[in-house]
Design a protein around this motif. Sequence first.
Motif, PDB file in Angstrom:
ATOM      1  N   ILE A   1       0.783  -1.513   0.132  1.00 10.22           N
ATOM      2  CA  ILE A   1      -0.229   0.166  -0.047  1.00 10.22           C
ATOM      3  C   ILE A   1       1.471   1.067   0.266  1.00 10.22           C
ATOM      4  CG2 ILE A   1      -1.333   1.088   1.423  1.00 10.22           C
ATOM      5  CD1 ILE A   1      -2.770  -1.431   2.667  1.00 10.22           C
ATOM      6  N   PRO A   2       1.182   1.697  -0.938  1.00  7.47           N
ATOM      7  CA  PRO A   2       1.422   3.603  -1.118  1.00  7.47           C
ATOM      8  C   PRO A   2       1.916   4.301   0.339  1.00  7.47           C
ATOM      9  CG  PRO A   2       0.284   2.719  -3.453  1.00  7.47           C
ATOM     10  CD  PRO A   2      -0.192   1.735  -2.217  1.00  7.47           C
ATOM     11  N   GLY A   3       2.731   4.812   1.092  1.00  6.73           N
ATOM     12  CA  GLY A   3       2.858   5.029   1.774  1.00  6.73           C
ATOM     13  C   GLY A   3       2.934   4.512   2.996  1.00  6.73           C
ATOM     14  N   ILE A   4       2.605   3.152   3.445  1.00  4.46           N
ATOM     15  CA  ILE A   4       2.074   1.925   4.511  1.00  4.46           C
ATOM     16  C   ILE A   4       3.552   0.941   4.134  1.00  4.46           C
ATOM     17  CG2 ILE A   4       0.882   1.247   5.312  1.00  4.46           C
ATOM     18  CD1 ILE A   4      -2.035   2.671   5.045  1.00  4.46           C
ATOM     19  N   GLY A   5       3.686   1.162   2.982  1.00  2.44           N
ATOM     20  CA  GLY A   5       3.935  -0.526   2.721  1.00  2.44           C
ATOM     21  C   GLY A   5       3.865  -1.790   2.496  1.00  2.44           C
ATOM     22  N   PRO A   6       4.605  -3.205   2.814  1.00  2.00           N
ATOM     23  CA  PRO A   6       4.010  -4.737   2.098  1.00  2.00           C
ATOM     24  C   PRO A   6       3.177  -4.729   3.344  1.00  2.00           C
ATOM     25  CG  PRO A   6       6.553  -4.458   2.588  1.00  2.00           C
ATOM     26  CD  PRO A   6       5.821  -3.052   2.697  1.00  2.00           C
ATOM     27  N   ILE A   7       2.250  -5.357   3.363  1.00  2.00           N
ATOM     28  CA  ILE A   7       0.944  -5.587   3.117  1.00  2.00           C
ATOM     29  C   ILE A   7       0.709  -7.728   3.451  1.00  2.00           C
ATOM     30  CG2 ILE A   7       0.175  -4.119   3.865  1.00  2.00           C
ATOM     31  CD1 ILE A   7      -2.214  -5.113   2.158  1.00  2.00           C
ATOM     32  N   PRO A   8       0.718  -8.764   3.882  1.00  2.00           N
ATOM     33  CA  PRO A   8       0.276  -9.765   3.782  1.00  2.00           C
ATOM     34  C   PRO A   8      -0.808 -10.062   2.698  1.00  2.00           C
ATOM     35  CG  PRO A   8       0.166  -9.767   5.670  1.00  2.00           C
ATOM     36  CD  PRO A   8       0.464  -8.438   5.782  1.00  2.00           C
ATOM     37  N   VAL A   9      -0.846 -11.183   1.291  1.00  2.00           N
ATOM     38  CA  VAL A   9      -1.456 -11.123   0.269  1.00  2.00           C
ATOM     39  C   VAL A   9      -2.815 -11.953   0.560  1.00  2.00           C
ATOM     40  CG1 VAL A   9      -2.198 -12.469  -1.511  1.00  2.00           C
ATOM     41  CG2 VAL A   9       0.080 -11.712  -1.050  1.00  2.00           C
TER      42      VAL A   9
END
Length: 143
Positions: free
Chosen positions: A8-16
């Motif tokens: 998520i732009p501005g938040i970073g990686p997240i689990p699928v």
Amino acid sequence: MAGEHCEIPGIGPIPVTLARQLGEDAFLKVLVTKGVDIVAVAHAGRTIPAHLRPALDVRDPTCIVPRCEVRRNLETDHRNAFGRTQVTKLEDLGHLCRWHHYQKTFLGYTYRGGPGTWEWIPPENRDVDLSPLRKIITSARRC
């Protein structure tokens, strides 16, 4: 799948798995990348396909609730929750004014029928008991 990730732009990686949960009730734009190059862009989620918009505008020029003549700022409603069906068809869409869309979304109203035969159904006349859902929505709105 191995190697899959979401960000998520501005938040970073997240689990699928989290991305899938968020996508059930979201407006999404999916970018497929290869390195730094964007390979494809797809719109996913609850957006109305472009070819259905004009058909809906012609079919429902006013709010579909009987005796409501509102024509401006109509909101598009999925009759069957998109998160459950993952399908958008013209027969599952309806134009509602802001007030009636609020009633359907948060107060348990619904509708049935079709052009010329729409019925607006108050919560007390529904086939399903919505009181547990209403408590959850009310609690969430207080947060």
